[in-house]
Design a protein around this motif. Structure first.
Motif, PDB file in Angstrom:
ATOM      1  N   MET A   1     -20.749   2.303  -2.602  1.00  0.00           N
ATOM      2  CA  MET A   1     -19.880   3.203  -3.364  1.00  0.00           C
ATOM      3  C   MET A   1     -18.683   2.409  -3.873  1.00  0.00           C
ATOM      4  O   MET A   1     -18.024   1.724  -3.123  1.00  0.00           O
ATOM      5  CB  MET A   1     -19.406   4.337  -2.449  1.00  0.00           C
ATOM      6  N   GLN A   2     -18.458   2.492  -5.147  1.00  0.00           N
ATOM      7  CA  GLN A   2     -17.351   1.746  -5.732  1.00  0.00           C
ATOM      8  C   GLN A   2     -16.047   2.511  -5.532  1.00  0.00           C
ATOM      9  O   GLN A   2     -15.938   3.684  -5.872  1.00  0.00           O
ATOM     10  CB  GLN A   2     -17.605   1.534  -7.219  1.00  0.00           C
ATOM     11  N   PRO A   3     -15.021   1.817  -4.957  1.00  0.00           N
ATOM     12  CA  PRO A   3     -13.764   2.517  -4.667  1.00  0.00           C
ATOM     13  C   PRO A   3     -12.956   2.838  -5.918  1.00  0.00           C
ATOM     14  O   PRO A   3     -12.369   3.915  -6.031  1.00  0.00           O
ATOM     15  CB  PRO A   3     -13.022   1.544  -3.751  1.00  0.00           C
ATOM     16  N   ASP A   4     -12.885   1.881  -6.827  1.00  0.00           N
ATOM     17  CA  ASP A   4     -12.028   2.089  -7.996  1.00  0.00           C
ATOM     18  C   ASP A   4     -12.856   2.338  -9.247  1.00  0.00           C
ATOM     19  O   ASP A   4     -13.857   1.676  -9.498  1.00  0.00           O
ATOM     20  CB  ASP A   4     -11.139   0.865  -8.218  1.00  0.00           C
TER      21      ASP A   4
ATOM     22  N   HIS B   1     -12.297   2.254 -13.055  1.00  0.00           N
ATOM     23  CA  HIS B   1     -11.421   1.882 -14.159  1.00  0.00           C
ATOM     24  C   HIS B   1     -11.891   2.559 -15.434  1.00  0.00           C
ATOM     25  O   HIS B   1     -13.095   2.723 -15.639  1.00  0.00           O
ATOM     26  CB  HIS B   1     -11.434   0.352 -14.322  1.00  0.00           C
TER      27      HIS B   1
ATOM     28  N   ILE C   1     -12.010   1.459 -18.423  1.00  0.00           N
ATOM     29  CA  ILE C   1     -12.889   0.578 -19.217  1.00  0.00           C
ATOM     30  C   ILE C   1     -14.300   0.553 -18.633  1.00  0.00           C
ATOM     31  O   ILE C   1     -15.298   0.583 -19.378  1.00  0.00           O
ATOM     32  CB  ILE C   1     -12.281  -0.849 -19.275  1.00  0.00           C
ATOM     33  N   ASP C   2     -14.358   0.536 -17.317  1.00  0.00           N
ATOM     34  CA  ASP C   2     -15.680   0.581 -16.683  1.00  0.00           C
ATOM     35  C   ASP C   2     -16.429   1.842 -17.079  1.00  0.00           C
ATOM     36  O   ASP C   2     -17.646   1.808 -17.363  1.00  0.00           O
ATOM     37  CB  ASP C   2     -15.531   0.532 -15.163  1.00  0.00           C
TER      38      ASP C   2
ATOM     39  N   VAL D   1     -16.064   3.659 -19.737  1.00  0.00           N
ATOM     40  CA  VAL D   1     -16.483   3.634 -21.143  1.00  0.00           C
ATOM     41  C   VAL D   1     -17.744   2.788 -21.311  1.00  0.00           C
ATOM     42  O   VAL D   1     -18.732   3.208 -21.943  1.00  0.00           O
ATOM     43  CB  VAL D   1     -15.340   3.090 -22.034  1.00  0.00           C
ATOM     44  N   PHE D   2     -17.715   1.618 -20.710  1.00  0.00           N
ATOM     45  CA  PHE D   2     -18.881   0.743 -20.845  1.00  0.00           C
ATOM     46  C   PHE D   2     -20.107   1.338 -20.145  1.00  0.00           C
ATOM     47  O   PHE D   2     -21.234   1.223 -20.654  1.00  0.00           O
ATOM     48  CB  PHE D   2     -18.558  -0.652 -20.259  1.00  0.00           C
ATOM     49  N   ARG D   3     -19.865   1.980 -18.997  1.00  0.00           N
ATOM     50  CA  ARG D   3     -20.993   2.561 -18.282  1.00  0.00           C
ATOM     51  C   ARG D   3     -21.629   3.681 -19.101  1.00  0.00           C
ATOM     52  O   ARG D   3     -22.846   3.769 -19.212  1.00  0.00           O
ATOM     53  CB  ARG D   3     -20.519   3.107 -16.933  1.00  0.00           C
TER      54      ARG D   3
ATOM     55  N   LYS E   1     -21.530   4.205 -22.330  1.00  0.00           N
ATOM     56  CA  LYS E   1     -22.099   3.857 -23.637  1.00  0.00           C
ATOM     57  C   LYS E   1     -23.186   2.784 -23.566  1.00  0.00           C
ATOM     58  O   LYS E   1     -24.010   2.701 -24.479  1.00  0.00           O
ATOM     59  CB  LYS E   1     -20.980   3.397 -24.573  1.00  0.00           C
ATOM     60  N   LEU E   2     -23.153   1.996 -22.504  1.00  0.00           N
ATOM     61  CA  LEU E   2     -24.125   0.896 -22.458  1.00  0.00           C
ATOM     62  C   LEU E   2     -25.161   1.000 -21.340  1.00  0.00           C
ATOM     63  O   LEU E   2     -26.053   0.168 -21.270  1.00  0.00           O
ATOM     64  CB  LEU E   2     -23.386  -0.450 -22.314  1.00  0.00           C
ATOM     65  N   LYS E   3     -25.010   2.020 -20.498  1.00  0.00           N
ATOM     66  CA  LYS E   3     -25.975   2.149 -19.403  1.00  0.00           C
ATOM     67  C   LYS E   3     -27.389   2.349 -19.947  1.00  0.00           C
ATOM     68  O   LYS E   3     -28.341   1.756 -19.460  1.00  0.00           O
ATOM     69  CB  LYS E   3     -25.576   3.338 -18.516  1.00  0.00           C
ATOM     70  N   HIS E   4     -27.487   3.187 -20.930  1.00  0.00           N
ATOM     71  CA  HIS E   4     -28.811   3.461 -21.520  1.00  0.00           C
ATOM     72  C   HIS E   4     -28.865   2.962 -22.963  1.00  0.00           C
ATOM     73  O   HIS E   4     -29.543   3.554 -23.798  1.00  0.00           O
ATOM     74  CB  HIS E   4     -29.105   4.967 -21.459  1.00  0.00           C
ATOM     75  N   TYR E   5     -28.138   1.908 -23.171  1.00  0.00           N
ATOM     76  CA  TYR E   5     -28.150   1.328 -24.518  1.00  0.00           C
ATOM     77  C   TYR E   5     -29.541   0.758 -24.819  1.00  0.00           C
ATOM     78  O   TYR E   5     -30.148   0.077 -23.991  1.00  0.00           O
ATOM     79  CB  TYR E   5     -27.091   0.219 -24.621  1.00  0.00           C
TER      80      TYR E   5
END
Lengths: 241, 193
Positions: A1-4, A6, A8-9, A11-13, A15-19
């Motif tokens: 589990m990611q604590p932080d 962000h 920017i993270d 946004v990228f997740r 838009k680009l997770k299923h890019y």
């Protein structure tokens, strides 16, 4: 589990997770070829190869056995060079309607005796001796056979001249012969002996120019050899040997 | 008129079962379904020529090891993990991976803040361009942490680095990305004005 988390993270997740990027042309062909080279099940090409190998194997096996069978029935060439050891002498006596034909002579003549010169070919001398003893124990009414005394086994000369015989002086010989041959001989020497009465009858029926004197002849033709052997076996049965 | 029915393999379980039996049709169907997504994964980690090779080899690996999929979790997640691992392996084998800096830095990305509306307007292609501009070490860690969702401990294990190094790489990647995004936002405002 990611604590932080962000921004920017995020946004990228998002838009680009299923890019998605269109795959390059020809990629599937390369993948398919690579997968076929891996541990894929049998393809149709492999099946064809297996069938072709099976067919070739069966053909080679069949050819081998065919060659083997043909080689076994074929006569060895060196056996012919063995001379008299490989020859079977058929001593027949009787009427010969056509003097030039050994087969007809054998058919129409009565068998007085058979001298197997090649015991290797027969391989059944014991059996022949037994049949001979049986024939002697139960003699049949065969006047020709009764007339023929037994002679010692020896190599016979090629011609009548060598033998010192003339057609008028029949050479009679009686021996036992095998019923069948393990290895049929390449050639047979047929010596036709005829009684004076039958000789006179044959010469009176035959034309003078077509008449051939009785004597020893060597048959080289394979088919004729087989015919003569068959006739000899037939005559042997006929006279009860 | 005889109407021919074409059996389409739509169910993912039956698709996987058919692939296990060696059906080329099922392989093609699976490729059609996931090719674009997996190509996107490869493009995030690798530049174009290498990404294409990794994409092809990744699919071959999926078909060869599909029997290892036990049905736990989504099949797409399993495939994605294979492609990510293959991209990392590709980077390692080509000696391209990660001249990762070992010093640990504090999070400097927090000093810069980008407005939420600016981030929402960013296009996917532009974000991909930004990713490509990142150094390979930064890009790999950022991909693994921000997009794939791995923890620093997992990333440290995958890249054979320490957790601190992973955190440092991530912070630097964020800072670079924020800088570029801010500059881009300022340029666009100037052009509008």
């Amino acid at each position: 589990m990611q604590p932080d988390k962000h921004p920017i993270d995020e946004v990228f997740r998002k838009k680009l997770k299923h890019y998605q990027v269109p795959p390059p042309a020809g990629a599937w062909e390369r993948i398919r070829r690579g997968a076929a080279g891996g541990k894929q099940p049998f393809t149709s090409g492999k099946k064809h190869w297996i069938w072709a190998l099976l067919l070739m194997g069966s053909l080679m096996l069949g050819g081998y056995y065919a060659f083997k069978g043909e080689h076994a029935t074929a006569l060895p060439t060196d056996s012919m060079a063995m001379g008299t050891e490989q020859e079977s002498l058929l001593n027949t006596s009787g009427k010969s309607s056509a003097a030039g034909s050994e087969v007809k002579a054998a058919e129409e003549s009565k068998v007085s005796g058979l001298v197997p010169l090649a015991e290797e070919n027969t391989g059944q001398t014991k059996r022949a001796a037994e049949t001979k003893q049986q024939a002697e124990a139960t003699p049949k009414a065969n006047p020709i056979r009764k007339e023929v005394p037994q002679q010692p086994q020896q190599a016979l000369p090629e011609t009548d001249k060598e033998a010192g015989n003339s057609p008028e002086e029949p050479m009679q010989q009686t021996t036992a012969a095998p019923d069948r041959y393990e290895r049929p001989p390449a050639r047979v020497r047929v010596q036709v002996s005829i009684s004076p009465e039958r000789e006179q009858q044959a010469t009176s029926n035959a034309k003078p120019e077509g008449h051939k004197k009785m004597g020893t002849r060597i048959i080289w033709n394979k088919q004729k050899v087989e015919k003569v052997l068959n006739q000899v076996l037939y005559l042997k049965k006929d006279i009860g040997q | 008129m005889i109407r021919l029915r074409k059996r389409s393999i739509t169910d993912e379980a039956s698709l996987i079962a058919a692939i296990r039996k060696g059906s080329e049709k099922a392989m093609s169907a699976l490729y059609e379904r996931y090719a674009a997504k997996m190509m996107g994964v490869c493009r995030r980690y690798l530049p174009m020529p290498e990404a294409e090779d990794a994409f092809i080899e990744g699919f071959q690996r999926v078909f060869q090891h599909i029997e290892q999929y036990k049905g736990e979790g989504s099949f797409e997640g399993w495939m994605r993990r294979i492609f990510v691992n293959h991209c990392l392996q590709y980077l390692r084998s080509k000696s391209r991976l990660l001249s990762v800096e070992t010093e640990e830095t504090e999070a400097v990305a927090d000093e810069l803040h980008v407005a939420g509306d600016v981030l929402a307007q960013l296009q996917e292609e532009y974000l991909m361009e930004l990713l490509e501009r990142l150094p390979k070490g930064y890009r790999t860690v950022f991909n693994l942490y921000a997009i794939e969702g791995f923890t620093h401990a997992e990333i440290a294990g995958m890249l054979n680095i320490s957790e601190g190094t992973s955190k440092s790489q991530l912070a630097k990647a964020r800072k670079m990305l924020q800088t570029w995004i801010t500059e881009e936002a300022q340029c666009s405002r100037t052009n509008i004005l």
